[in-house]
Design an enzyme around this catalytic site. Sequence first.
Site, PDB file in Angstrom:
ATOM      1  N   GLU A   1       1.018  -1.227   0.051  1.00 51.10           N
ATOM      2  CA  GLU A   1       0.213   0.181   0.040  1.00 51.10           C
ATOM      3  C   GLU A   1       0.856   1.140   0.010  1.00 51.10           C
ATOM      4  O   GLU A   1       1.709   1.377   0.680  1.00 51.10           O
ATOM      5  CB  GLU A   1      -0.806   0.101   1.434  1.00 51.10           C
ATOM      6  CG  GLU A   1      -1.921  -1.127   1.436  1.00 51.10           C
ATOM      7  CD  GLU A   1      -3.022  -1.291   0.342  1.00 51.10           C
ATOM      8  OE1 GLU A   1      -3.319  -0.007  -0.215  1.00 51.10           O
ATOM      9  OE2 GLU A   1      -3.820  -2.191   0.154  1.00 51.10           O
TER      10      GLU A   1
ATOM     11  N   CYS B   1      -2.131   9.251   3.116  1.00 46.32           N
ATOM     12  CA  CYS B   1      -1.816   8.907   1.407  1.00 46.32           C
ATOM     13  C   CYS B   1      -2.749   9.049   0.553  1.00 46.32           C
ATOM     14  O   CYS B   1      -2.390   9.183  -0.386  1.00 46.32           O
ATOM     15  CB  CYS B   1      -1.462   7.235   1.713  1.00 46.32           C
ATOM     16  SG  CYS B   1      -2.960   6.381   2.414  1.00 46.32           S
TER      17      CYS B   1
HETATM   18  P1  NAD Z   1       8.497   5.002   4.658  1.00 45.86           P
HETATM   19  O1  NAD Z   1       8.371   4.206   3.427  1.00 45.86           O
HETATM   20  O2  NAD Z   1       9.595   5.820   4.818  1.00 45.86           O
HETATM   21  O3  NAD Z   1       8.219   3.924   5.902  1.00 45.86           O
HETATM   22  C1  NAD Z   1       7.130   3.248   6.062  1.00 45.86           C
HETATM   23  C2  NAD Z   1       7.844   2.058   7.057  1.00 45.86           C
HETATM   24  O4  NAD Z   1       8.782   1.402   6.305  1.00 45.86           O
HETATM   25  C3  NAD Z   1       8.592   2.544   8.458  1.00 45.86           C
HETATM   26  O5  NAD Z   1       8.173   1.555   9.377  1.00 45.86           O
HETATM   27  C4  NAD Z   1       9.777   2.375   8.093  1.00 45.86           C
HETATM   28  O6  NAD Z   1      10.517   2.312   9.207  1.00 45.86           O
HETATM   29  C5  NAD Z   1       9.780   1.487   7.176  1.00 45.86           C
HETATM   30  N1  NAD Z   1      11.168   1.366   6.251  1.00 45.86           N
HETATM   31  C6  NAD Z   1      11.734   2.309   5.891  1.00 45.86           C
HETATM   32  N2  NAD Z   1      13.033   1.900   5.045  1.00 45.86           N
HETATM   33  C7  NAD Z   1      12.686   0.718   4.864  1.00 45.86           C
HETATM   34  C8  NAD Z   1      13.459  -0.380   4.080  1.00 45.86           C
HETATM   35  N3  NAD Z   1      14.516  -0.108   3.369  1.00 45.86           N
HETATM   36  N4  NAD Z   1      12.899  -1.518   4.126  1.00 45.86           N
HETATM   37  C9  NAD Z   1      11.924  -1.911   5.021  1.00 45.86           C
HETATM   38  N5  NAD Z   1      11.304  -1.118   5.755  1.00 45.86           N
HETATM   39  C10 NAD Z   1      11.630   0.213   5.554  1.00 45.86           C
HETATM   40  O7  NAD Z   1       7.203   5.858   4.585  1.00 45.86           O
HETATM   41  P2  NAD Z   1       6.547   6.940   5.508  1.00 45.86           P
HETATM   42  O8  NAD Z   1       7.412   8.469   5.563  1.00 45.86           O
HETATM   43  O9  NAD Z   1       6.552   6.260   7.116  1.00 45.86           O
HETATM   44  O10 NAD Z   1       5.090   7.028   5.211  1.00 45.86           O
HETATM   45  C11 NAD Z   1       4.756   7.808   4.211  1.00 45.86           C
HETATM   46  C12 NAD Z   1       4.371   7.311   2.729  1.00 45.86           C
HETATM   47  O11 NAD Z   1       3.494   6.061   3.049  1.00 45.86           O
HETATM   48  C13 NAD Z   1       3.748   8.088   1.805  1.00 45.86           C
HETATM   49  O12 NAD Z   1       4.190   7.862   0.656  1.00 45.86           O
HETATM   50  C14 NAD Z   1       2.306   7.776   2.104  1.00 45.86           C
HETATM   51  O13 NAD Z   1       1.618   7.988   0.546  1.00 45.86           O
HETATM   52  C15 NAD Z   1       2.468   6.250   1.890  1.00 45.86           C
HETATM   53  N6  NAD Z   1       1.140   5.428   2.698  1.00 45.86           N
HETATM   54  C16 NAD Z   1       0.531   4.917   2.112  1.00 45.86           C
HETATM   55  C17 NAD Z   1      -0.637   4.333   2.442  1.00 45.86           C
HETATM   56  C18 NAD Z   1      -1.641   3.684   1.732  1.00 45.86           C
HETATM   57  O14 NAD Z   1      -2.600   2.860   2.451  1.00 45.86           O
HETATM   58  N7  NAD Z   1      -1.464   3.253   0.372  1.00 45.86           N
HETATM   59  C19 NAD Z   1      -1.114   4.612   3.789  1.00 45.86           C
HETATM   60  C20 NAD Z   1      -0.223   5.622   4.652  1.00 45.86           C
HETATM   61  C21 NAD Z   1       0.898   6.053   4.035  1.00 45.86           C
END
Ligand code: NAD
Length: 478
Positions: free
Chosen positions: A249, A283
């Site tokens: 997602e 998001c």
């Molecule tokens: P992010 O991708 O930086 O982090 C999300 C999660 O992934 C965190 O727990 C983080 O620690 C982990 N993570 C970071 N790097 C990683 C790696 N290399 N391998 C595995 N895990 C890793 O995102 P964010 O800044 O926390 O959230 C914002 C983004 O999330 C935006 O793009 C938003 O649109 C998206 N989002 C999507 C939805 C949806 O349902 N489609 C919902 C909420 C947020």
Amino acid sequence: MLMLINGQRVPAASGKTFDNINPATGEVVCTVPAGEACDFERAALAAKAAQPAWADMPFYKRSEIIYKYTALVREHVEEIAQAACAEGGKRIDECRDEVLTLCMVFETFTEAAHHMYGNTIPLKAEARTENDIIFTVHEPLGTIVTITPFNFPIELYAHKVAPALITGNAVIAKPASDTPLATTMLTELLWEAGVPGGVMQLITGSGREIGKWLEETKLVDAVSFTGSTEVGSSLLASGAKEIRRTFLELGGNDPFVIFPDADLDLCVTEAIGGRAHNAGQVCCASKRYIVHESVKDAFAEKLVKALSALKLGNPADPANDMGPLINEKAAVAAMADIAHIIDQGATVLLGNKREGAYVWPTVLTDVSPENDVAKDLEVFAALFPIISFRTFDEALQIANQTSFGLASTVMTADMKTAMKFATKVQAGTCVINGTGDYRSVHQAFGGYKHSGLGREGTSTTLREVTQEKNIALKNILK
Ligand code: NAD
């Protein structure tokens, strides 16, 4: 705080920690263990050992545990909401709602799981199986790692953990490093309700660490990730070697299209309801305002007036409409995005202002369809870029000219226009006369294109977290 591995509250094996900071006040909320690969591996071994007995437990007994859990959570709503407000800077009333939403999500998935019927293949459908009965059952995948972002730490945890547990999987949860506290409290309550310590575990720490571990481990059967497209893509690549199911997602840059016959007051209410929610860090919030040229100025004027009345301040005070962004670094990044959009020709009507982690609602007009924000630049702040159009086809073209496709909005009094748009827009959801920041637990929530892979909701996820087995009773009818 401590991590939750195999029924024990433990520090990281390395002993390393980091501070969690309240973005509204700058105060330390808690000290968080910095989990590393060896912690994840230990949890995954415990999950492998514990999951078969959990899967074997009669379904009605797992259901009883989940209902006990939601009753326990309801007794602790206030303390969990306060923790979420402090660590994430989210408005306290939104945090309370999120905890109650978690209860609803767990209960709805439990109820839906009672209706996960298998199939019976039509009898005598082909000559070579005419004496056989073939039917299917759903079995759990095994161990599912759930990785969640900071913006809805509780609700998104629920959407992943509830379907996984009720169908007999083990879960290792990895919350975002900015928001580990509320989900740890919620996981402790799962243990208290009776979920075994090896079946539900939680590791805190940086995303990079879990990413590195997932590239190497053979102990994980599926990853359910919500977060940025960049990280989602890397998880898909690292899962390929193990043929690991990877549900994604991801990000969005969703269109909010206003046709000339739309109710402009409703447009303003819905636009603000979606985009000011959680200070613009959603998001599926509408992020591009594609407005017919004949009503563009009137919409902008009403929008600026309504946004000017919003109060920014400490999210623990319910009198405030908007809190800070998740941290100061995010606020600096959002301001850099806004500066970039202005550099590309946009005009500021409101905002473009930051203090600490707070970013004021910002309205930009004269945004060209060629501007990066009109395409793939997703900005996590209450930003309203206004792009004008002349014809239906032009509006649709701008709406679809992004590599994202999470949600979309069309505002019009004409249902024919609305339905034409809804069937042509490339997005997982189209809301007619309402903000794209819209989610029912039942719908198949998810994205087209780079916004994701798979869907979340009771109408779909239970099948994703299970696998269908065929059982053939050979010659039983002979
Ligand atoms: P992010 O991708 O930086 O982090 C999300 C999660 O992934 C965190 O727990 C983080 O620690 C982990 N993570 C970071 N790097 C990683 C790696 N290399 N391998 C595995 N895990 C890793 O995102 P964010 O800044 O926390 O959230 C914002 C983004 O999330 C935006 O793009 C938003 O649109 C998206 N989002 C999507 C939805 C949806 O349902 N489609 C919902 C909420 C947020």
